[in-house]
Design a protein around this motif. Structure first.
Motif, mmCIF file in Angstrom:
data_model
loop_
_atom_site.group_PDB
_atom_site.id
_atom_site.type_symbol
_atom_site.label_atom_id
_atom_site.label_comp_id
_atom_site.label_asym_id
_atom_site.label_seq_id
_atom_site.Cartn_x
_atom_site.Cartn_y
_atom_site.Cartn_z
ATOM 1 N N HIS A 51 4.541 20.528 -9.071
ATOM 2 C CA HIS A 51 5.257 21.738 -8.701
ATOM 3 C C HIS A 51 5.923 21.624 -7.338
ATOM 4 O O HIS A 51 6.814 22.416 -7.019
ATOM 5 N N GLN A 52 5.496 20.667 -6.540
ATOM 6 C CA GLN A 52 6.068 20.482 -5.220
ATOM 7 C C GLN A 52 6.789 19.138 -5.143
ATOM 8 O O GLN A 52 6.311 18.143 -5.680
ATOM 9 N N THR A 53 7.932 19.139 -4.480
ATOM 10 C CA THR A 53 8.603 17.875 -4.189
ATOM 11 C C THR A 53 8.086 17.343 -2.854
ATOM 12 O O THR A 53 7.510 18.083 -2.063
ATOM 13 N N HIS A 54 8.301 16.045 -2.633
ATOM 14 C CA HIS A 54 7.817 15.411 -1.412
ATOM 15 C C HIS A 54 8.962 14.653 -0.747
ATOM 16 O O HIS A 54 9.847 14.130 -1.436
ATOM 17 N N PRO A 55 8.947 14.581 0.574
ATOM 18 C CA PRO A 55 9.994 13.816 1.268
ATOM 19 C C PRO A 55 10.003 12.370 0.796
ATOM 20 O O PRO A 55 8.961 11.800 0.475
ATOM 21 N N ILE A 56 11.185 11.784 0.748
ATOM 22 C CA ILE A 56 11.298 10.408 0.276
ATOM 23 C C ILE A 56 10.538 9.452 1.176
ATOM 24 O O ILE A 56 10.161 8.347 0.760
ATOM 25 N N SER A 79 11.280 13.397 -3.709
ATOM 26 C CA SER A 79 10.810 12.882 -4.998
ATOM 27 C C SER A 79 9.902 13.925 -5.626
ATOM 28 O O SER A 79 9.341 14.783 -4.939
ATOM 29 N N ARG A 80 9.776 13.844 -6.948
ATOM 30 C CA ARG A 80 8.854 14.732 -7.677
ATOM 31 C C ARG A 80 8.038 13.878 -8.631
ATOM 32 O O ARG A 80 8.582 13.208 -9.511
ATOM 33 N N SER A 81 6.734 13.898 -8.476
ATOM 34 C CA SER A 81 5.845 13.087 -9.299
ATOM 35 C C SER A 81 5.641 13.722 -10.671
ATOM 36 O O SER A 81 5.699 14.944 -10.823
ATOM 37 N N VAL A 82 5.395 12.879 -11.662
ATOM 38 C CA VAL A 82 5.021 13.351 -12.997
ATOM 39 C C VAL A 82 3.798 12.558 -13.451
ATOM 40 O O VAL A 82 3.505 11.497 -12.933
ATOM 41 N N ILE A 83 3.105 13.094 -14.421
ATOM 42 C CA ILE A 83 1.875 12.475 -14.894
ATOM 43 C C ILE A 83 2.176 11.158 -15.610
ATOM 44 O O ILE A 83 3.190 11.026 -16.300
ATOM 45 N N GLY A 84 1.302 10.180 -15.435
ATOM 46 C CA GLY A 84 1.519 8.858 -16.025
ATOM 47 C C GLY A 84 0.780 8.687 -17.329
ATOM 48 O O GLY A 84 -0.205 7.957 -17.407
ATOM 49 N N ASP A 85 1.258 9.354 -18.375
ATOM 50 C CA ASP A 85 0.566 9.323 -19.662
ATOM 51 C C ASP A 85 1.330 8.567 -20.740
ATOM 52 O O ASP A 85 1.025 8.673 -21.914
ATOM 53 N N THR A 267 18.457 11.043 -11.974
ATOM 54 C CA THR A 267 18.139 9.873 -11.160
ATOM 55 C C THR A 267 16.621 9.744 -11.071
ATOM 56 O O THR A 267 15.941 10.672 -10.633
ATOM 57 N N LEU A 268 16.118 8.603 -11.515
ATOM 58 C CA LEU A 268 14.678 8.363 -11.558
ATOM 59 C C LEU A 268 14.310 7.176 -10.688
ATOM 60 O O LEU A 268 15.144 6.317 -10.393
ATOM 61 N N LEU A 269 13.050 7.140 -10.303
ATOM 62 C CA LEU A 269 12.513 6.026 -9.531
ATOM 63 C C LEU A 269 11.480 5.304 -10.385
ATOM 64 O O LEU A 269 10.567 5.931 -10.939
ATOM 65 N N TYR A 270 11.629 3.982 -10.505
ATOM 66 C CA TYR A 270 10.756 3.172 -11.355
ATOM 67 C C TYR A 270 9.853 2.297 -10.504
ATOM 68 O O TYR A 270 10.297 1.632 -9.569
ATOM 69 N N SER A 271 8.565 2.303 -10.848
ATOM 70 C CA SER A 271 7.609 1.424 -10.182
ATOM 71 C C SER A 271 6.390 1.250 -11.069
ATOM 72 O O SER A 271 5.801 2.240 -11.526
ATOM 73 N N ALA A 272 6.015 -0.008 -11.298
ATOM 74 C CA ALA A 272 4.783 -0.325 -12.049
ATOM 75 C C ALA A 272 4.688 0.433 -13.366
ATOM 76 O O ALA A 272 3.692 1.103 -13.658
ATOM 77 N N ASN A 273 5.743 0.341 -14.181
ATOM 78 C CA ASN A 273 5.786 0.981 -15.503
ATOM 79 C C ASN A 273 5.663 2.494 -15.433
ATOM 80 O O ASN A 273 5.185 3.127 -16.382
ATOM 81 N N HIS A 274 6.071 3.074 -14.319
ATOM 82 C CA HIS A 274 6.000 4.530 -14.166
ATOM 83 C C HIS A 274 7.326 5.049 -13.614
ATOM 84 O O HIS A 274 7.981 4.388 -12.813
ATOM 85 N N ILE A 278 13.756 11.549 -8.469
ATOM 86 C CA ILE A 278 14.191 11.558 -7.079
ATOM 87 C C ILE A 278 15.489 12.355 -6.975
ATOM 88 O O ILE A 278 16.248 12.457 -7.939
ATOM 89 N N TYR A 279 15.716 12.920 -5.793
ATOM 90 C CA TYR A 279 16.829 13.832 -5.571
ATOM 91 C C TYR A 279 17.769 13.270 -4.522
ATOM 92 O O TYR A 279 17.340 12.868 -3.436
ATOM 93 N N SER A 280 19.056 13.273 -4.826
ATOM 94 C CA SER A 280 20.058 12.778 -3.894
ATOM 95 C C SER A 280 20.186 13.713 -2.704
ATOM 96 O O SER A 280 19.992 14.929 -2.822
#
Length: 332
Positions: A51-56, A79-85, A267-274, A278-280
């Protein structure tokens, strides 16, 4: 004798195994949840969509990026995190897109999406598949219509309330399961409707293992990982510009650049299959004016060229030549 037996029984520890509750689809959500939060020891978002975004800067700090490793992230603010399911790509993609749709005062994008659903429904009928498309496409249509109602009733206030409702919708599997089924089927329909484009991108296809079989095993099942060719197919089918940045850069990140008209870009951020959102950064007034002029010029040219760039590290099968053929085929 009786007292001795009683004493023995009192020392016995009785263990009752209770079978975990399953829903009507036979899915054991408790077991899945346990796997999610213990997955490879990684820290994963406890909310389906945070529900909360975080600074890049937190991305830089979390991944311990040196300054020269993170230059490509300077263009982003949050950035905004989502669950890794296993559904993180589809969840991030559609949430990011709909979040931007909510910010628009008109309903042009919603109406366009409803037409896309109808087009995909016709293609599904042509393929004569026995799938869950009918139910899942109805769920997707209902979501789009909900957003239109939210916007219509919330014009007196800001779009923040509508986004709260969107976050609430994406907080439960009960409401999102069919959305992800629909998006996966859209990928499969897009690929199998343009076989000449996608078959050359999939290694190992042969007489008794065709593109439909590959889609059945690799695309349609829930929580299967997403590779480059699937992302291309989804972005093209929905005509949503897509950019995927890697944490440490490298590779051209444009998956699909769109039909040449102004449209929300995911626009998405990819790392370790997750994947996460992310927001411009908001452009300066001078830069914004220049970009608007460029967009108007592109629209006047009627450009329909769609560019698929080099392969994503998760995919071992993309080819630029086949992608060019796909750009032409997707105009049909």
């Amino acid at each position: 004798m009786y007292r001795t037996e009683q004493e023995k029984l009192s020392q016995v520890k009785v263990v009752v195994k209770v079978k975990p509750k399953q829903d009507e689809l036979g899915i054991n959500w408790s077991q899945i949840k346990n796997k999610i939060f213990r997955r490879e020891g990684r820290e994963i978002c406890s909310e389906h969509v945070n529900h909360q975004t975080h600074p890049i800067t937190e991305v830089r700090r979390h991944h311990r990026l040196d300054s020269d490793e993170a230059n490509h992230l300077d263009a982003y603010s949050e950035s905004r995190s989502v669950i890794g399911d296993g559904e993180c790509f589809y969840r991030s993609f559609i949430f990011s897109y709909l979040e931007q749709v909510i910010d628009r005062q008109d309903t042009n994008e919603e109406n366009r999406l409803l037409h896309v659903v109808e087009r995909m429904s016709m293609r599904h009928g042509n393929l004569q598949w026995n799938s869950e498309f009918c139910r899942s496409s109805k769920a997707f249509r209902n979501l789009i219509k909900k957003i239109m109602r939210w916007k219509r009733h919330g014009r007196e206030s800001t779009s923040s309330r509508c986004k709260e409702k969107l976050l609430e919708f994406f907080s439960e599997y009960d409401t999102t399961l069919d959305i992800f089924i629909f998006l996966r089927l859209v990928v499969a329909i897009q690929m199998c409707s343009h076989r000449e484009v996608y078959e050359p991108l999939i290694p190992g296809l042969r007489g008794n293992y065709n593109l439909e079989d590959w889609c059945f095993w690799r695309v349609a099942p829930a929580r299967r990982s997403t590779d480059h060719v699937m992302m291309v197919a989804l972005a093209r089918a929905l005509e949503v510009p897509l950019r995927v940045e890697r944490v440490r850069g490298g590779y051209d990140p444009d998956i699909y650049t769109g039909p040449g008209v102004p449209r929300p870009r995911v626009t998405l951020l990819y790392s370790a299959n997750h994947y996460e959102i992310i927001y411009s950064r908001a452009p300066s007034a001078e830069s914004s004016s220049h970009q608007a002029s460029q967009r108007e010029h592109a629209a006047d040219q009627g450009s329909s060229q769609q560019t698929t760039q080099r392969k994503h590290p998760a995919d071992q099968s993309s080819s630029h030549q086949a992608s060019q053929r796909g750009d032409h085929a997707d105009q049909s």
